[in-house]
Design an enzyme around this catalytic site. Structure first.
Site, mmCIF file in Angstrom:
data_model
loop_
_atom_site.group_PDB
_atom_site.id
_atom_site.type_symbol
_atom_site.label_atom_id
_atom_site.label_comp_id
_atom_site.label_asym_id
_atom_site.label_seq_id
_atom_site.Cartn_x
_atom_site.Cartn_y
_atom_site.Cartn_z
ATOM 1 N N ASN A 61 0.838 -1.205 0.000
ATOM 2 C CA ASN A 61 0.000 0.000 0.000
ATOM 3 C C ASN A 61 0.869 1.250 0.000
ATOM 4 O O ASN A 61 1.899 1.325 0.685
ATOM 5 C CB ASN A 61 -1.023 -0.003 1.136
ATOM 6 N N GLU A 63 0.330 5.180 0.529
ATOM 7 C CA GLU A 63 -0.620 6.219 0.961
ATOM 8 C C GLU A 63 -0.176 7.595 0.484
ATOM 9 O O GLU A 63 0.932 7.767 -0.042
ATOM 10 C CB GLU A 63 -0.751 6.164 2.490
ATOM 11 N N CYS A 72 -4.090 0.576 -2.595
ATOM 12 C CA CYS A 72 -3.917 -0.664 -1.832
ATOM 13 C C CYS A 72 -2.808 -1.531 -2.431
ATOM 14 O O CYS A 72 -2.490 -1.436 -3.623
ATOM 15 C CB CYS A 72 -5.203 -1.485 -1.852
ATOM 16 N N GLU A 74 -2.855 -4.749 -3.144
ATOM 17 C CA GLU A 74 -3.295 -5.694 -4.178
ATOM 18 C C GLU A 74 -3.300 -5.029 -5.549
ATOM 19 O O GLU A 74 -2.853 -5.597 -6.547
ATOM 20 C CB GLU A 74 -4.719 -6.190 -3.868
ATOM 21 N N CYS A 114 -10.453 -3.633 -4.580
ATOM 22 C CA CYS A 114 -9.406 -4.591 -4.979
ATOM 23 C C CYS A 114 -10.019 -5.877 -5.509
ATOM 24 O O CYS A 114 -9.522 -6.470 -6.463
ATOM 25 C CB CYS A 114 -8.469 -4.892 -3.811
#
Ligand code: THU
Length: 162
Positions: A61, A63, A72, A74, A114
């Site tokens: 992830n 941010e 994210c 994934e 996701c």
């Protein structure tokens, strides 16, 4: 009434019950958390995608101070595979997480966005995706097929064409 179908998954108390490649994929997903950029949530997620040619592509992830701009683990991993032109080779994904604030001893389920991305890459690959979920410790959830067992009643591209 039509027949009701349940989703199916397996739960393992130890990764030693899994084949070696899946044990390694789970380790790779935990290693991937090291490069997560999560100063706001302090929740570090790693994803490792196994390709049919033996390659493993990592994501974590990322941010951002403007919160919705982050991504994210994934999707970071799967978009990286897509960007390399290797979507057709996707076979398995392992997802793990840990927190700086508490002990993450439960498997983390991917968020809805996701799941929607996972299902589209599953279609692109033409093979049911094996999904492995684990916290920093604790039970491992293993399922086969995002469409079958992670996101039933999905939004389908055919809905755009009718
Ligand atoms: N996160 C993921 O990386 N994957 C998920 O499926 C759920 C949440 C990240 C996003 C954010 O950086 C942090 O976890 C807290 O939500």
């Amino acid at each position: 009434m039509k027949k009701i179908k349940n989703i199916s998954y397996e739960q393992f108390a130890s990764s030693s019950e899994l084949p070696t490649d899946e044990q390694e994929l789970l380790s790779a997903a935990m290693k991937a958390t090291e490069n997560a950029y999560a100063p706001y949530s302090e929740f570090f997620v790693g994803a490792a995608v196994a390709l049919a040619n033996g390659e493993v592509i990592l994501g974590n992830n990322q941010e951002n101070g403007a919160f919705p701009s982050g991504l994210c683990a994934e999707r970071t991993a799967l978009f990286s595979v897509g960007a390399a032109g290797k979507s057709s080779l996707i076979r398995k994904i392992a997802i793990r997480a840990h927190s700086a604030r508490f002990k993450m001893d439960q498997a983390v389920g991917p968020c809805g966005a996701c799941r929607q991305v996972m299902i589209e890459y599953e279609r692109l690959s033409g093979e049911p995706m094996v999904v492995l979920l684990q916290g920093e410790s604790g039970d491992i959830i293993r399922l086969v097929g995002v469409n079958e067992n992670l996101l039933p009643f999905t939004f389908d591209l055919v809905n755009l064409k009718k």
